[in-house]
Write a protein that holds these residues in place. Structure first.
Motif, mmCIF file in Angstrom:
data_model
loop_
_atom_site.group_PDB
_atom_site.id
_atom_site.type_symbol
_atom_site.label_atom_id
_atom_site.label_comp_id
_atom_site.label_asym_id
_atom_site.label_seq_id
_atom_site.Cartn_x
_atom_site.Cartn_y
_atom_site.Cartn_z
ATOM 1 N N GLU A 454 22.861 14.109 -59.333
ATOM 2 C CA GLU A 454 22.549 15.266 -60.163
ATOM 3 C C GLU A 454 23.102 15.019 -61.559
ATOM 4 O O GLU A 454 24.296 14.767 -61.735
ATOM 5 C CB GLU A 454 23.167 16.529 -59.568
ATOM 6 N N VAL A 455 22.222 15.115 -62.558
ATOM 7 C CA VAL A 455 22.598 14.849 -63.942
ATOM 8 C C VAL A 455 22.274 16.085 -64.764
ATOM 9 O O VAL A 455 21.115 16.492 -64.847
ATOM 10 C CB VAL A 455 21.863 13.613 -64.490
ATOM 11 N N ILE A 456 23.324 16.680 -65.360
ATOM 12 C CA ILE A 456 23.171 17.929 -66.106
ATOM 13 C C ILE A 456 23.626 17.690 -67.542
ATOM 14 O O ILE A 456 24.704 17.129 -67.779
ATOM 15 C CB ILE A 456 24.019 19.057 -65.484
ATOM 16 N N GLY A 467 14.969 7.883 -61.936
ATOM 17 C CA GLY A 467 14.491 7.760 -60.569
ATOM 18 C C GLY A 467 14.252 6.301 -60.206
ATOM 19 O O GLY A 467 14.637 5.379 -60.953
ATOM 20 N N SER A 468 13.574 6.102 -59.052
ATOM 21 C CA SER A 468 13.307 4.734 -58.595
ATOM 22 C C SER A 468 11.965 4.682 -57.886
ATOM 23 O O SER A 468 11.387 5.705 -57.507
ATOM 24 C CB SER A 468 14.421 4.272 -57.654
ATOM 25 N N GLN A 469 11.484 3.451 -57.675
ATOM 26 C CA GLN A 469 10.209 3.289 -56.974
ATOM 27 C C GLN A 469 10.273 3.795 -55.554
ATOM 28 O O GLN A 469 9.277 4.228 -54.991
ATOM 29 C CB GLN A 469 9.807 1.818 -56.994
ATOM 30 N N SER A 470 11.443 3.736 -54.965
ATOM 31 C CA SER A 470 11.593 4.208 -53.576
ATOM 32 C C SER A 470 11.639 5.722 -53.486
ATOM 33 O O SER A 470 11.701 6.281 -52.390
ATOM 34 C CB SER A 470 12.871 3.618 -52.974
ATOM 35 N N GLY A 471 11.623 6.401 -54.608
ATOM 36 C CA GLY A 471 11.611 7.864 -54.599
ATOM 37 C C GLY A 471 12.961 8.489 -54.329
ATOM 38 O O GLY A 471 13.027 9.569 -53.711
ATOM 39 N N PRO A 473 15.920 10.782 -54.460
ATOM 40 C CA PRO A 473 16.018 12.135 -55.029
ATOM 41 C C PRO A 473 16.952 12.143 -56.235
ATOM 42 O O PRO A 473 18.110 11.724 -56.138
ATOM 43 C CB PRO A 473 16.581 12.970 -53.882
ATOM 44 N N THR A 474 16.448 12.592 -57.378
ATOM 45 C CA THR A 474 17.222 12.630 -58.614
ATOM 46 C C THR A 474 17.002 13.972 -59.269
ATOM 47 O O THR A 474 15.865 14.366 -59.509
ATOM 48 C CB THR A 474 16.786 11.500 -59.564
ATOM 49 N N GLU A 475 18.101 14.671 -59.536
ATOM 50 C CA GLU A 475 18.046 16.010 -60.141
ATOM 51 C C GLU A 475 18.432 15.898 -61.614
ATOM 52 O O GLU A 475 19.536 15.461 -61.958
ATOM 53 C CB GLU A 475 19.022 16.946 -59.430
ATOM 54 N N VAL A 570 9.436 7.733 -65.730
ATOM 55 C CA VAL A 570 10.022 8.695 -64.791
ATOM 56 C C VAL A 570 9.282 8.533 -63.474
ATOM 57 O O VAL A 570 8.058 8.681 -63.408
ATOM 58 C CB VAL A 570 9.901 10.138 -65.291
ATOM 59 N N TYR A 571 10.043 8.221 -62.406
ATOM 60 C CA TYR A 571 9.440 7.975 -61.100
ATOM 61 C C TYR A 571 9.278 9.274 -60.321
ATOM 62 O O TYR A 571 10.003 10.250 -60.560
ATOM 63 C CB TYR A 571 10.302 7.001 -60.302
ATOM 64 N N PRO A 572 8.370 9.255 -59.345
ATOM 65 C CA PRO A 572 8.277 10.388 -58.424
ATOM 66 C C PRO A 572 9.602 10.540 -57.661
ATOM 67 O O PRO A 572 10.337 9.581 -57.446
ATOM 68 C CB PRO A 572 7.137 9.997 -57.498
ATOM 69 N N GLY A 573 9.872 11.778 -57.223
ATOM 70 C CA GLY A 573 11.145 12.046 -56.557
ATOM 71 C C GLY A 573 12.149 12.683 -57.491
ATOM 72 O O GLY A 573 13.233 13.088 -57.064
#
Length: 606
Positions: A454-456, A467-471, A473-475, A570-573
């Motif tokens: 989580e990055v605020i 994010g990454s290709q593997s998806g 989870p990144t907030e 920006v990757y999916p996820g």
């Protein structure tokens, strides 16, 4: 000559050289043992002579006593010669008398009844002497030879004053023959002649002439020695030779991580108290002359760099925050702590007021805290690093989910599995971490990635990849000040508690009032109702204050015009939140720039 009093051998007696006149007097008076100067203390005088007083004045005393003893020897020699001459004259007189009284043989042969004329012829001298005597007129004395009276040696005494004028002795030599005995008055006259006017012990003086203590140094007067003052001194509040302390846990075991490596000190803390010198009291010599006490010195103040004196000069204070060292007899306060090794069991935890530089790593379960900047040349493991200023970590943070970094501007090569609280963060990449920044986050460098966690940030987030290709989870959250959000959440919880308590109090008041309407009112119920209504009034005021604060916080949180996410990819996820709008990224976005659309209240990609 009277037999001298025996001399008691004492441990502090000093031997007299055999050729000294005093030694000759000693021998002539048949003193036992070897000649000594033997100090004897007056009984019950209540005073003591300094142990080294005789030792310091021995040769001076010996010279004075040599002169006295030589006088005694000269007088004794004159008396002995006179006695010898008198004895010789007396012997000659006795011999003449014996010869005159003895008759010759011829006289014995003459008859007794010889004629008078013949008798007169036989003794012409007698007749002539008788005739001469008869012819002398009356009143003429007959001249006779009388031997001289023998000379006698009087008692002798010597007053001896120590070089510092603090002790006076008197030594008595015995008389010879029928010599005169000295009295206390003679002793007092000798003291006056020696200018001894102060501290005379009359009992000791009386004892000398009563006991006839010959050949002993008897103290008879004392001066008053000066009382030494005290040099100025200091009392330290910190150790000069610092020994690392250990922290004990509640279980009684020693926590070696809690050892203190330095003496931390705050500005204006008292390093040591400074005391002025204490003046001494003047003494008095036996001749009445005052003796000043030794001079006293001011305290040697150990004031080194970054230390100051208090206004009254009685305290040494720290001029800055930092750590205290004692070098070259001076206290110094330094605001830069340089650790040349790892932060581990050899150093213990670091808690310092000032800047800290660490040449090695910060090992697991250790902490580094500073009010200034922290610079770490190595890496940070699962440890805590908190700075009042900036934090620079050359080799990054590998936190294993436990590392916590706090600072104004945090710069690290990488951040992995860690928590960071800062104004701004700059790193090559951020992996599976929780980041809260009141300003911005920059993932730059060769990788420039933000992956997972989580990055605020309150304003901007910029990275090459999110994010990454593997998806993973990144907030990503923008436009929310972490501190403001925490305050807002706390505010909302307090409001909820106030509302809950108010609701319960309203129900209780209604119940009490209904019960009082059905039955006779009682004093106890009335007091309960009054207390509940007073509490409700207080809760209403608190609730109004919280609502006002909440509105202010919301206004600050709604400043979203400058919030933006910039990333080459920006990757999916990834879940992106700006203000109150959120969006899940379902497809990769190249050259992504995301902002908040105030009109649509939604996220817009430009």
């Amino acid at each position: 000559m009277e037999p001298p009093a025996p001399v008691q051998e004492e441990k502090d007696a000093f031997g007299v050289p055999s050729g000294n006149p005093l030694a000759k007097v000693w021998a002539l008076c048949n003193q036992p043992g070897t000649p000594t100067l033997n100090p004897r203390f007056a009984p019950d005088c209540g005073r003591a002579v300094p142990e080294n007083a005789l030792e310091k004045n021995f040769y001076k005393i010996l010279r004075q006593l040599s002169t006295l003893s030589q006088s005694w020897l000269d007088m004794e020699a004159s008396a002995a010669q006179a006695r010898d001459e008198a004895d010789a004259a007396a012997a000659a007189a006795r011999a003449e008398t014996d010869n005159a009284e003895a008759p010759s043989q011829s006289d014995q042969a003459e008859p007794v009844d010889a004629p008078i004329e013949e008798t007169a012829k036989a003794e012409p001298s007698l007749v002539s002497d008788q005739a001469e005597t008869d012819d002398k007129p009356e009143g003429t004395a007959i001249q006779e030879t009388v031997p001289p009276a023998p000379l006698d040696v009087d008692e002798m005494a010597q007053v001896l004053v120590s070089g510092d004028g603090m002790v006076v002795w008197m030594l008595l030599l015995p008389p010879s023959g029928n010599g005169r005995r000295l009295s206390v008055a003679d002793g007092e006259a000798l003291l006056r002649d020696a200018n001894v006017t102060v501290g005379i012990d009359q009992d000791a003086l009386q004892a000398i002439f009563d006991n006839k203590t010959y050949f002993c140094l008897c103290p008879v007067a004392w001066g008053t020695p000066p009382i030494c003052g005290k040099d100025g001194w200091t009392e330290d509040h910190f150790q000069r030779n610092f020994v690392r302390g250990m922290g004990n846990t509640d279980t009684g075991t020693v926590d070696y991580r809690a050892q203190s490596n330095v003496q931390a000190i705050s500005k204006d803390a008292v390093i040591c108290d400074i005391y002025p010198p204490v003046e001494g009291i003047a003494g008095l010599r036996v001749d009445g002359v005052a003796v000043p006490p030794p001079p006293v010195k001011e305290a040697a103040v150990p004031a080194g760099s970054n230390t100051v004196l208090s206004e009254d000069g009685t305290k040494l204070l720290a001029g800055i925050d930092g750590f205290l060292e004692f070098r070259g007899n001076l206290f110094e306060v330094k605001n830069l702590l340089n650790i040349t090794s790892d932060v581990d069991y050899s150093t213990g935890n670091i808690d310092f007021r000032g800047d800290v530089t660490i040449r090695g790593d910060v090992r697991e379960q250790f902490s580094v805290k500073a009010t200034g900047n922290i610079t770490i040349d190595g890496l940070v493991e699962a440890a805590t690093v908190e700075a009042g200023g900036d934090v620079v970590i050359s080799n990054g943070v590998s936190g294993n989910g436990q590392a916590v970094i706090r600072g104004n501007h945090v710069r690290a090569k990488y951040v992995e599995n860690s928590t960071v609280f800062a104004d701004t963060l700059e790193a090559d990449y951020i992996l599976s971490s929780r980041i809260s920044c009141t300003d911005s986050i920059l993932a730059s460098g060769s990788r420039g990635a933000i992956i997972g966690g989580e990055v605020i940030a309150a304003k901007n987030i910029k990275a090459s990849r999110v994010g990454s290709q593997s998806g993973s989870p990144t907030e990503i959250i923008l436009g929310v000040q972490p501190k403001l959000r925490e305050e807002l959440n706390a505010n909302r919880k307090q409001l909820m508690n106030i509302r809950t308590e108010s609701s319960e109090l309203v129900k209780r008041v209604a119940y009490l009032k209904n019960r009082m309407e059905r039955s006779r009112p009682d004093e106890r119920s009335i007091k309960k109702i009054q207390a509940a209504e007073l509490r409700l009034s207080q809760l209403a005021e608190d609730g109004a204050s919280l609502l006002s604060c909440q509105r202010m916080l919301m206004e600050q949180l709604n400043g979203l015009a400058h919030c933006r996410l910039e990333s080459s990819l920006v990757y999916p996820g990834v879940r992106l939140t700006i203000g109150g709008a959120s969006q899940n990224i379902e497809a990769a976005i190249n050259k992504c720039v995301a902002v908040f659309d105030a009109e649509e209240h939604n996220i817009k990609f430009v």
